[in-house]
Design a protein around this motif. Sequence first.
Motif, PDB file in Angstrom:
ATOM      1  N   TYR A 123      -1.064  -1.273  -4.464  1.00 19.09           N
ATOM      2  CA  TYR A 123      -0.150  -2.727  -6.274  1.00 19.09           C
ATOM      3  C   TYR A 123      -0.221  -4.289  -5.434  1.00 19.09           C
ATOM      4  O   TYR A 123      -0.486  -4.804  -4.022  1.00 19.09           O
ATOM      5  CB  TYR A 123       0.730  -2.576  -6.218  1.00 19.09           C
ATOM      6  CG  TYR A 123       1.691  -3.023  -7.258  1.00 19.09           C
ATOM      7  CD1 TYR A 123       0.919  -3.428  -8.472  1.00 19.09           C
ATOM      8  CD2 TYR A 123       2.669  -4.683  -7.012  1.00 19.09           C
ATOM      9  CE1 TYR A 123       1.851  -4.535  -9.423  1.00 19.09           C
ATOM     10  CE2 TYR A 123       3.029  -5.192  -7.675  1.00 19.09           C
ATOM     11  CZ  TYR A 123       2.138  -4.506  -9.588  1.00 19.09           C
ATOM     12  OH  TYR A 123       2.733  -5.710 -10.254  1.00 19.09           O
ATOM     13  N   LEU A 124      -0.730  -5.126  -5.993  1.00 13.43           N
ATOM     14  CA  LEU A 124      -1.760  -5.917  -6.098  1.00 13.43           C
ATOM     15  C   LEU A 124      -0.690  -6.847  -7.081  1.00 13.43           C
ATOM     16  O   LEU A 124      -1.504  -7.007  -8.573  1.00 13.43           O
ATOM     17  CB  LEU A 124      -2.623  -6.778  -5.741  1.00 13.43           C
ATOM     18  CG  LEU A 124      -3.278  -8.280  -5.801  1.00 13.43           C
ATOM     19  CD1 LEU A 124      -2.388  -9.213  -4.409  1.00 13.43           C
ATOM     20  CD2 LEU A 124      -4.866  -8.768  -5.357  1.00 13.43           C
ATOM     21  N   GLY A 125       0.353  -8.230  -7.490  1.00 17.67           N
ATOM     22  CA  GLY A 125       0.331  -8.215  -8.852  1.00 17.67           C
ATOM     23  C   GLY A 125       1.470  -9.011  -8.720  1.00 17.67           C
ATOM     24  O   GLY A 125       1.860  -9.680  -7.245  1.00 17.67           O
ATOM     25  N   SER A 126       1.500 -10.153  -9.338  1.00 19.39           N
ATOM     26  CA  SER A 126       2.750 -11.066  -9.726  1.00 19.39           C
ATOM     27  C   SER A 126       4.089 -10.675  -9.933  1.00 19.39           C
ATOM     28  O   SER A 126       4.961  -9.658  -9.978  1.00 19.39           O
ATOM     29  CB  SER A 126       2.589 -12.430 -10.314  1.00 19.39           C
ATOM     30  OG  SER A 126       2.881 -12.230 -11.384  1.00 19.39           O
ATOM     31  N   SER A 159       0.493  -1.351   0.331  1.00 20.42           N
ATOM     32  CA  SER A 159       0.218  -0.073  -0.099  1.00 20.42           C
ATOM     33  C   SER A 159       0.742   1.037  -0.069  1.00 20.42           C
ATOM     34  O   SER A 159       1.993   1.553   0.490  1.00 20.42           O
ATOM     35  CB  SER A 159      -0.980   0.202   1.304  1.00 20.42           C
ATOM     36  OG  SER A 159      -1.666   1.380   2.109  1.00 20.42           O
ATOM     37  N   PHE A 160       0.694   1.956  -0.802  1.00 17.86           N
ATOM     38  CA  PHE A 160       1.415   3.369  -0.898  1.00 17.86           C
ATOM     39  C   PHE A 160       0.602   4.203   0.194  1.00 17.86           C
ATOM     40  O   PHE A 160       1.651   5.800   0.103  1.00 17.86           O
ATOM     41  CB  PHE A 160       0.840   3.681  -2.190  1.00 17.86           C
ATOM     42  CG  PHE A 160       1.938   3.286  -3.506  1.00 17.86           C
ATOM     43  CD1 PHE A 160       3.317   2.399  -3.199  1.00 17.86           C
ATOM     44  CD2 PHE A 160       0.867   2.077  -3.968  1.00 17.86           C
ATOM     45  CE1 PHE A 160       3.362   1.601  -4.030  1.00 17.86           C
ATOM     46  CE2 PHE A 160       1.514   1.452  -4.672  1.00 17.86           C
ATOM     47  CZ  PHE A 160       2.977   0.612  -5.156  1.00 17.86           C
ATOM     48  N   GLY A 161      -0.461   4.055   0.148  1.00 14.40           N
ATOM     49  CA  GLY A 161      -0.793   5.216   1.361  1.00 14.40           C
ATOM     50  C   GLY A 161      -2.494   5.253   1.742  1.00 14.40           C
ATOM     51  O   GLY A 161      -3.130   4.314   0.860  1.00 14.40           O
ATOM     52  N   SER A 162      -3.216   5.644   2.699  1.00 12.82           N
ATOM     53  CA  SER A 162      -4.720   4.344   2.805  1.00 12.82           C
ATOM     54  C   SER A 162      -5.192   5.625   4.154  1.00 12.82           C
ATOM     55  O   SER A 162      -4.516   5.613   5.124  1.00 12.82           O
ATOM     56  CB  SER A 162      -4.503   3.338   3.490  1.00 12.82           C
ATOM     57  OG  SER A 162      -5.858   2.888   3.815  1.00 12.82           O
ATOM     58  N   GLY A 163      -6.128   5.915   3.286  1.00  9.83           N
ATOM     59  CA  GLY A 163      -6.848   6.966   4.126  1.00  9.83           C
ATOM     60  C   GLY A 163      -7.735   8.471   3.372  1.00  9.83           C
ATOM     61  O   GLY A 163      -7.365   8.551   1.840  1.00  9.83           O
TER      62      GLY A 163
END
Length: 332
Positions: A73-76, A62-66
Amino acid sequence: MSKKRNKQGKLFEERQMSIIFDDDADQIDSPFAVRQPEQVTEKKPTDAHGETSGREYVNFVSFGSGSSGNCAYLGSEHSGILIDAGVEMDKVFSELQKNGVKPEMVKGIIITHDHADHIRYAYRIVRKYKHIRIYCTPRMLNGMLRHHNLSSRVKEYQENYFKEIPFHIAGMTITAFETSHDGSDNAGFFIEVAGHTFVVATDMGMITDRARHYIPQAEFLMIESNYDRKMLEEGKYPEYLKSRVRGEKGHLDNEVTARFVSENCLERVKYLFLCHLSNENNTPDKALAAMRKALESKNKTVGDASFALGEREKDIQLYALPRYDTSSWFTI
């Protein structure tokens, strides 16, 4: 993060392992393991117990949450997606490249709803990286165009998704479901990737029937824990804003989130990411304490997601996503 050479002369990466908890809210208005340096060199993922695995791994950060901005980002190791685009573009792609994710590996942005803290940088991203597409519902797109200073050319980069109809990006099967918030249209995501299930459930004033269906299927759950009820009631928000926050189209309080998870999600969940914590009406400590208490009342042991010795064997790993900072880098 810095690069060093091992005895064989191969480069490996050194990452910051500490967990930083930050707070939320200037707008009125979640088996993973932290990847170790040697695993980066050998490209061997670990499971929740720190054991290496031969299968393809999946990363989450996560790069920031709020309400200041949301993006994850979610990835292989080959490709991935952004979940919302409310964090400054250069920060996002700089952090990704530090961890070996090149811009061409990002295949799309999936949008939960059309509020600015979730879509602010979406158009800028697709203008620069023209292969990336914005995935949202038609109503979300209309809301983005109506309520924000956004060029109509964003339509050239947009792909529709429809709730309850699976779509595919970057090797993932994604199903959007109805959530309750005051955007033009609002969605959570049930994501099937590399044999795992990851659920995104943020910005919700209540748990809808469809959210109640999908959330308990998550092995890895990113769920809102926005406010502490007492802090909200005693805080400086005007009454109309307090009513909005606690309303059915507002946000979830710590106790509601903790109770729902502890009563419905314990058969599968391995990792809990608490997201969208309020700066004015919550603290990471309060959100974590409420969830930990609820889980322990069900006889679950709770780790702190550091995977320090003594933590990795716990039943569930619990982590509060930082408001401004990049989270630890997690690998399924």
